[in-house]
Motif scaffolding. Structure first.
Motif, mmCIF file in Angstrom:
data_model
loop_
_atom_site.group_PDB
_atom_site.id
_atom_site.type_symbol
_atom_site.label_atom_id
_atom_site.label_comp_id
_atom_site.label_asym_id
_atom_site.label_seq_id
_atom_site.Cartn_x
_atom_site.Cartn_y
_atom_site.Cartn_z
ATOM 1 N N ASN A 79 -7.126 13.591 63.737
ATOM 2 C CA ASN A 79 -6.076 13.554 62.709
ATOM 3 C C ASN A 79 -6.220 12.447 61.674
ATOM 4 O O ASN A 79 -6.262 12.724 60.473
ATOM 5 C CB ASN A 79 -4.686 13.477 63.353
ATOM 6 N N GLU A 94 -9.162 17.660 62.254
ATOM 7 C CA GLU A 94 -7.789 18.119 62.428
ATOM 8 C C GLU A 94 -7.568 18.558 63.870
ATOM 9 O O GLU A 94 -8.052 19.607 64.298
ATOM 10 C CB GLU A 94 -7.484 19.267 61.469
ATOM 11 N N GLN A 96 -4.508 19.001 65.072
ATOM 12 C CA GLN A 96 -3.270 19.794 65.075
ATOM 13 C C GLN A 96 -3.094 20.475 63.729
ATOM 14 O O GLN A 96 -3.463 19.927 62.687
ATOM 15 C CB GLN A 96 -2.064 18.883 65.350
ATOM 16 N N TRP A 97 -2.518 21.660 63.773
ATOM 17 C CA TRP A 97 -2.107 22.369 62.571
ATOM 18 C C TRP A 97 -0.602 22.553 62.636
ATOM 19 O O TRP A 97 -0.087 23.179 63.580
ATOM 20 C CB TRP A 97 -2.815 23.719 62.474
ATOM 21 N N LEU A 98 0.110 21.967 61.694
ATOM 22 C CA LEU A 98 1.580 22.006 61.688
ATOM 23 C C LEU A 98 2.124 21.569 63.049
ATOM 24 O O LEU A 98 3.023 22.184 63.612
ATOM 25 C CB LEU A 98 2.087 23.398 61.315
ATOM 26 N N THR A 100 0.863 21.759 65.951
ATOM 27 C CA THR A 100 0.383 22.493 67.124
ATOM 28 C C THR A 100 -1.022 22.028 67.482
ATOM 29 O O THR A 100 -1.919 22.029 66.631
ATOM 30 C CB THR A 100 0.338 24.008 66.851
ATOM 31 N N ARG A 102 -4.652 22.118 68.588
ATOM 32 C CA ARG A 102 -5.691 23.150 68.568
ATOM 33 C C ARG A 102 -6.418 23.203 69.907
ATOM 34 O O ARG A 102 -6.686 22.173 70.532
ATOM 35 C CB ARG A 102 -6.699 22.857 67.455
ATOM 36 N N GLN A 105 -10.539 21.975 69.615
ATOM 37 C CA GLN A 105 -10.768 20.627 69.089
ATOM 38 C C GLN A 105 -12.201 20.155 69.268
ATOM 39 O O GLN A 105 -12.740 19.472 68.394
ATOM 40 C CB GLN A 105 -9.822 19.625 69.779
#
Length: 380
Positions: A79, A94, A96-98, A100, A102, A105
């Motif tokens: 992140n 990234e 997490q997306w919004l 959430t 992943r 990863q």
């Protein structure tokens, strides 16, 4: 209760990320692997990333690091870049997306690693951890691979000052846990209540959440998790406690007579257990065989009129609950300066309701050992 003043005053330096110590570990690892002629080392295990770069990432994230032969370290962080790290470059992926998490990863983290390796020049020979080096990388980057995982574990045995500070803090939590246990344990108390109150005692000592917890909270048993069960009069309550502070695990044990009145048989068994600690503190120093010590302790405990000793004598502690050195006949390790290890002799029998295991944490010094858990050992 908050952490003791000596820990609070220099908290950032003593208990935070020590960049200088991490840099020293990076150099030490490269020096140890010098004869392997590696162009770079790829690190993918969270504990090793913390050990070399500083930031601690929970199991649900997939950080990585690349340590080049010239001493540069590139960190791959989930992140965002950490505030502090012993790294020359920090790359992010990234996680997490919004918000959430992943599930892919490691693939995302590996893409960042691939970019670092491709920009690193003509890298032909890579050191990697064979148990965790991702196929995401190996399938897309051609190089001769050398397993450096055994050397990483060897290097982690010698605890640096910043690591010892965290281990001492972790162990201080267990002292508060035993103090609370001796206040509350009595016939009829529920094991889950004991567990909850002891966890709270460690949290209060650390001033923050535990990063790990264990081990045994079952009364009248050799070990096991806390159950929805009320403890019984006459039992011995083995508490084998392993809370972790910022990734570093304590691990020590006490046995407490539930009714506060150990029987003659229980007390006699306790005297044999204590002979083990007297022996250990007189013979352990750098160069002493761990296997030899284990066999010596077996002989001591065989003399006890009641009880069996059916398990290892101890192990190292650090970023993982069980590390080297192994006080165990299945290994042939040798004590070395900087080792932090446990010693946990036990005797078990139904007549002891059901037995006891006492465990201390020790640091190996130039001349012997330092007891890192010098708190009350008695059954009551």
């Amino acid at each position: 209760m908050l952490a003791p003043p000596e820990y609070r005053i220099g908290r950032t330096i003593m208990l935070g990320i020590n960049v200088e110590a991490c840099r020293s570990r990076q150099k030490r690892l490269l020096k140890a692997l010098e004869d392997q002629s590696l162009d770079a080392i790829v690190i993918t295990q969270n504990e090793h990333v913390q050990w070399l770069a500083g930031p601690r990432y929970e199991w649900k994230f997939s950080p990585a690091a690349v340590l080049f032969a010239d001493g540069r370290l590139a960190l791959v962080a989930p992140n965002e870049a950490p505030e502090t790290a012993a790294a020359d470059d920090v790359h992010t992926y990234e996680a997490q997306w919004l918000c959430t998490l992943r599930n892919d990863q490691r693939a995302a983290s590996s893409n960042a690693v691939l970019g670092i390796l491709r920009e690193g020049g003509n890298l032909k020979r890579l050191g990697v951890e064979f148990s965790s080096y991702p196929v995401h990388v190996s399938s897309q980057f051609s190089a001769e691979l050398v397993d450096v995982e055994p050397e990483l574990y060897r290097q982690r045995r010698k605890k640096d000052a910043d690591e010892l500070a965290k281990l001492r803090m972790a162990i201080s939590g267990t002292e508060k846990m035993y103090k609370k246990a001796r206040e509350i344990i009595c016939p009829g108390i529920n094991e889950l209540e004991v567990f909850n109150q002891l966890q709270a005692a460690a949290v209060a000592q650390y001033g923050e959440a535990l990063t790990g917890t264990g081990n045994d909270y079952a009364s009248g048993e050799m070990g096991g998790p806390a159950r929805d069960r009320n403890v019984e009069d006459g039992e011995l309550y083995i508490l084998d406690l392993g809370p972790a502070f910022r990734g570093y695990f304590a691990d020590n044990s006490r046995a407490i007579a539930v009714n506060g009145k150990p029987t003659d048989q229980q007390q006699e068994a306790w005297t044999y257990i204590m002979k083990v600690f007297t022996h250990l503190e007189s013979v352990v120093k750098p160069g002493k065989s761990c296997k030899e010590l284990f066999l010596e302790v077996q002989d001591i405990l065989k003399e006890a009129p009641i009880g069996e000793f059916p398990h290892h004598l101890g192990h190292g502690i650090g970023l993982y609950p069980h590390e080297a050195p192994h006080l165990n006949s299945c290994w042939d390790d040798t004590f070395a300066v900087g080792d932090v290890f446990t010693c946990e002799p036990g005797l078990y029998d139904e007549r002891l309701r059901f037995g006891m295991r006492l465990e201390n944490d020790y640091l190996v010094t130039e001349t012997g050992v330092e007891n890192l858990s010098p708190f009350k050992m008695e059954l009551a």
